[in-house]
Design a protein around this motif. Sequence first.
Motif, PDB file in Angstrom:
ATOM      1  N   LEU A   8       0.832  -1.211   0.000  1.00  0.00           N
ATOM      2  CA  LEU A   8       0.000   0.000   0.000  1.00  0.00           C
ATOM      3  C   LEU A   8       0.862   1.254   0.000  1.00  0.00           C
ATOM      4  CD1 LEU A   8      -2.837  -0.989   2.515  1.00  0.00           C
ATOM      5  CD2 LEU A   8      -3.000  -0.790   0.027  1.00  0.00           C
ATOM      6  N   ASN A   9       1.937   1.245   0.798  1.00  0.00           N
ATOM      7  CA  ASN A   9       2.842   2.397   0.815  1.00  0.00           C
ATOM      8  C   ASN A   9       3.537   2.561  -0.530  1.00  0.00           C
ATOM      9  OD1 ASN A   9       4.595   4.420   2.473  1.00  0.00           O
ATOM     10  ND2 ASN A   9       6.068   3.099   1.461  1.00  0.00           N
ATOM     11  N   PHE A  10       3.894   1.451  -1.163  1.00  0.00           N
ATOM     12  CA  PHE A  10       4.539   1.527  -2.478  1.00  0.00           C
ATOM     13  C   PHE A  10       3.612   2.179  -3.498  1.00  0.00           C
ATOM     14  CE2 PHE A  10       5.472  -0.217  -6.678  1.00  0.00           C
ATOM     15  CZ  PHE A  10       6.827   0.046  -6.789  1.00  0.00           C
ATOM     16  N   ALA A  11       2.372   1.752  -3.508  1.00  0.00           N
ATOM     17  CA  ALA A  11       1.429   2.308  -4.483  1.00  0.00           C
ATOM     18  C   ALA A  11       1.168   3.784  -4.227  1.00  0.00           C
ATOM     19  CB  ALA A  11       0.130   1.515  -4.444  1.00  0.00           C
ATOM     20  N   ASN A  33       4.768  10.706  -5.978  1.00  0.00           N
ATOM     21  CA  ASN A  33       5.953  11.207  -6.683  1.00  0.00           C
ATOM     22  C   ASN A  33       5.644  11.516  -8.140  1.00  0.00           C
ATOM     23  OD1 ASN A  33       7.627  11.090  -4.450  1.00  0.00           O
ATOM     24  ND2 ASN A  33       8.347   9.023  -4.896  1.00  0.00           N
ATOM     25  N   THR A  34       4.872  10.657  -8.768  1.00  0.00           N
ATOM     26  CA  THR A  34       4.486  10.921 -10.158  1.00  0.00           C
ATOM     27  C   THR A  34       3.622  12.166 -10.263  1.00  0.00           C
ATOM     28  OG1 THR A  34       4.551   8.524 -10.565  1.00  0.00           O
ATOM     29  CG2 THR A  34       3.415   9.884 -12.192  1.00  0.00           C
ATOM     30  N   LYS A  35       2.749  12.345  -9.300  1.00  0.00           N
ATOM     31  CA  LYS A  35       1.912  13.541  -9.308  1.00  0.00           C
ATOM     32  C   LYS A  35       2.744  14.807  -9.116  1.00  0.00           C
ATOM     33  CE  LYS A  35      -2.041  15.638  -6.936  1.00  0.00           C
ATOM     34  NZ  LYS A  35      -3.015  15.509  -5.825  1.00  0.00           N
ATOM     35  N   LEU A  36       3.746  14.754  -8.216  1.00  0.00           N
ATOM     36  CA  LEU A  36       4.625  15.905  -8.003  1.00  0.00           C
ATOM     37  C   LEU A  36       5.377  16.276  -9.284  1.00  0.00           C
ATOM     38  CD1 LEU A  36       6.236  15.352  -4.478  1.00  0.00           C
ATOM     39  CD2 LEU A  36       5.012  17.380  -5.245  1.00  0.00           C
ATOM     40  N   ALA A  37       5.903  15.252  -9.974  1.00  0.00           N
ATOM     41  CA  ALA A  37       6.647  15.518 -11.210  1.00  0.00           C
ATOM     42  C   ALA A  37       5.744  16.121 -12.276  1.00  0.00           C
ATOM     43  CB  ALA A  37       7.282  14.215 -11.705  1.00  0.00           C
ATOM     44  N   ASN A  38       4.558  15.591 -12.429  1.00  0.00           N
ATOM     45  CA  ASN A  38       3.642  16.113 -13.454  1.00  0.00           C
ATOM     46  C   ASN A  38       3.183  17.537 -13.113  1.00  0.00           C
ATOM     47  OD1 ASN A  38       3.773  13.738 -14.968  1.00  0.00           O
ATOM     48  ND2 ASN A  38       2.096  12.793 -13.801  1.00  0.00           N
ATOM     49  N   GLU A  94      11.549   5.302  -9.402  1.00  0.00           N
ATOM     50  CA  GLU A  94      10.244   5.655  -8.864  1.00  0.00           C
ATOM     51  C   GLU A  94      10.236   7.019  -8.179  1.00  0.00           C
ATOM     52  OE1 GLU A  94       7.723   3.986  -9.582  1.00  0.00           O
ATOM     53  OE2 GLU A  94       8.702   2.200 -10.383  1.00  0.00           O
ATOM     54  N   ASN A  95      11.414   7.559  -7.886  1.00  0.00           N
ATOM     55  CA  ASN A  95      11.467   8.860  -7.209  1.00  0.00           C
ATOM     56  C   ASN A  95      12.393   9.859  -7.909  1.00  0.00           C
ATOM     57  OD1 ASN A  95      13.670   7.139  -6.236  1.00  0.00           O
ATOM     58  ND2 ASN A  95      14.189   8.854  -4.917  1.00  0.00           N
ATOM     59  N   VAL A  96      12.938   9.509  -9.073  1.00  0.00           N
ATOM     60  CA  VAL A  96      13.852  10.391  -9.807  1.00  0.00           C
ATOM     61  C   VAL A  96      13.327  10.563 -11.224  1.00  0.00           C
ATOM     62  CG1 VAL A  96      16.209  10.755 -10.636  1.00  0.00           C
ATOM     63  CG2 VAL A  96      15.829   9.680  -8.409  1.00  0.00           C
ATOM     64  N   PHE A  97      13.155  11.835 -11.627  1.00  0.00           N
ATOM     65  CA  PHE A  97      12.712  12.177 -12.977  1.00  0.00           C
ATOM     66  C   PHE A  97      13.675  13.228 -13.530  1.00  0.00           C
ATOM     67  CE2 PHE A  97       9.103  10.824 -10.535  1.00  0.00           C
ATOM     68  CZ  PHE A  97       8.361  10.042 -11.401  1.00  0.00           C
ATOM     69  N   VAL A 116      17.313  19.247 -15.888  1.00  0.00           N
ATOM     70  CA  VAL A 116      16.578  19.401 -14.633  1.00  0.00           C
ATOM     71  C   VAL A 116      16.349  18.001 -14.055  1.00  0.00           C
ATOM     72  CG1 VAL A 116      14.514  20.287 -13.512  1.00  0.00           C
ATOM     73  CG2 VAL A 116      15.461  21.473 -15.509  1.00  0.00           C
ATOM     74  N   GLU A 117      16.763  17.826 -12.814  1.00  0.00           N
ATOM     75  CA  GLU A 117      16.599  16.541 -12.132  1.00  0.00           C
ATOM     76  C   GLU A 117      15.666  16.731 -10.947  1.00  0.00           C
ATOM     77  OE1 GLU A 117      19.237  12.991 -10.002  1.00  0.00           O
ATOM     78  OE2 GLU A 117      20.167  14.886 -10.610  1.00  0.00           O
ATOM     79  N   LEU A 118      14.553  16.025 -10.979  1.00  0.00           N
ATOM     80  CA  LEU A 118      13.588  16.056  -9.879  1.00  0.00           C
ATOM     81  C   LEU A 118      13.858  14.836  -8.991  1.00  0.00           C
ATOM     82  CD1 LEU A 118      10.387  16.881 -11.975  1.00  0.00           C
ATOM     83  CD2 LEU A 118      12.016  18.482 -10.963  1.00  0.00           C
ATOM     84  N   LYS A 119      14.461  15.083  -7.857  1.00  0.00           N
ATOM     85  CA  LYS A 119      14.822  13.999  -6.937  1.00  0.00           C
ATOM     86  C   LYS A 119      13.944  14.090  -5.703  1.00  0.00           C
ATOM     87  CE  LYS A 119      18.842  11.753  -4.856  1.00  0.00           C
ATOM     88  NZ  LYS A 119      20.308  11.844  -4.611  1.00  0.00           N
ATOM     89  N   PHE A 120      12.896  13.272  -5.687  1.00  0.00           N
ATOM     90  CA  PHE A 120      11.941  13.287  -4.586  1.00  0.00           C
ATOM     91  C   PHE A 120      12.337  12.266  -3.521  1.00  0.00           C
ATOM     92  CE2 PHE A 120       9.062  14.403  -8.293  1.00  0.00           C
ATOM     93  CZ  PHE A 120       9.197  15.769  -8.091  1.00  0.00           C
ATOM     94  N   LEU A 121      11.636  12.338  -2.397  1.00  0.00           N
ATOM     95  CA  LEU A 121      11.843  11.349  -1.346  1.00  0.00           C
ATOM     96  C   LEU A 121      11.404   9.970  -1.815  1.00  0.00           C
ATOM     97  CD1 LEU A 121      10.528  13.359   1.749  1.00  0.00           C
ATOM     98  CD2 LEU A 121      12.903  13.034   1.048  1.00  0.00           C
ATOM     99  N   LYS A 122      11.991   8.947  -1.227  1.00  0.00           N
ATOM    100  CA  LYS A 122      11.631   7.566  -1.584  1.00  0.00           C
ATOM    101  C   LYS A 122      10.346   7.177  -0.855  1.00  0.00           C
ATOM    102  CE  LYS A 122      16.349   6.049  -2.513  1.00  0.00           C
ATOM    103  NZ  LYS A 122      17.415   5.076  -2.185  1.00  0.00           N
TER     104      LYS A 122
END
Length: 477
Positions: free
Chosen positions: A151-154, A160-165, A201-204, A219-225
């Motif tokens: 559940l945490n993975f999903a 993270n995908t929402k933040l990048a978009n 999963e956390n780097v775009f 530009v590197e988007l490095k979010f929390l894991k």
Amino acid sequence: MRKKTGKNSKVFIFEAKPALFTAVLMLIIIQSSAVNYKDVSDNEFAEFEDFDVEEEVIYPEADNVVSKESSQKSSDAFEADDQDDIVVEDDSDFEHFQDTEEFEGFGDGKEEKPGAEPKIIITKVPMHFRANWDSYWLEILMIVGLIVYFLNFATGKSKNTKLANVWLQTHKSLLEENFSLVGDDTNLETRENGGLTKESENVFTLWCSGRVCCEGMLVELKFLKRQDLVAVLANLMRPLMDQIYVRVIMNKEDMDSFIFCVASKKAALHLSKEMADLSDYCPERRPGEKYNLPSSFQVMSEIHEATLAMLDSKVTAVLNKYADMIEYIHFSDQYTGVKQGDDSQNLKLPETQKVLLFGFNLPVKGVSVNEAVERMKPLMTMVFYCIDKVKRYRLSKEGKSKADKNRQRVEELFLKSTHVARAEAAAARREERRRLEKERVLAESDPEKQRRWEEKEQKRQAKKRAPKMKQLKVKAL
């Protein structure tokens, strides 16, 4: 024959001729001898028997019968042994099979008839569940842990995908105004994601190109894991923030020779130790109050005039307003990345790049995603402002001379530190050339060339072994 009678006895006296009496006596002796010889020849153990008449014991008649029968059997056994040369022994190891009390019904001649096979009846027993669930606490804990992990993975992956978009949609218009190409359009996946490349999963990442004075911008988007439950638990004990790194590669002719960096205290300590250009050219860290910056910042600069030119009123205003969101700003014309260790075998100076590096924090705690990303727009605007400012800025004559001296000093230190290694490498190259030349000469069939080469090699070796002499020139008076 004479017959005499008396009172108590009767005496018969036979009178015969002496010759007849002798013949009868001899016949009796011969007959008894024949009988005794037959008994001895039939009995092999006769020589061990003692025929003492005086010690002979007379048994009753019944015993005599038994002894006669046993002697007859033994004589028959010995006769069979003499005839067949085979000894027959009575083996008593299998006598227990004849015991009727041990094996009941054995040998009575009656065969048991096979009876009908017993019918097995399987009773349907209902499943039994234990009412005490304490016996399954380990299994329950593992199942709950797996469910929480997935559940945490999903949820973390989707956030993270929402933040990048959201970041891309917020800054896409600004990026398209400054670059002709936003994102890698050669990949179908990046086109579907609006140009973002998903590294993990956390780097775009987002590559932009097609602008004057720079080769491109990464530009590197490095979010929390957030998709990793372990990283989430570690973040509770040691809080971190999402970060955005911007790297602008400048053209060589569009940036002058200077190194400048503004960073938070923690980031400044890390950069001064890890980055090769900062540790070589500007290891000193100055407090930010001297440049009208918050006390949380430190300044590292090679040339003072370049620092004053970069920290103008607009940049200073942004640094003061968004101090919590700025990690570092690093401009360098001698950027080579992380400093190499002492055990590195590089004999040449590493290639340098002229880059502008920006590190921003994205605080999303306590605010919505759209609000947090919207606060980043002034920072991205500052990036493009710095690109144009660096393109226009040029050092003074004194500043340019100082910058050249610093670069020459660093190069001399590098050559001095690698002198021994470079000398060994040069000697190895010379030896390799001589070996190849020797193989080429020996492969030829001309003995004259081989002789001349050997003479040349001998002269070189003799000159190498000769002691070195210094020549002193004395002027004549």
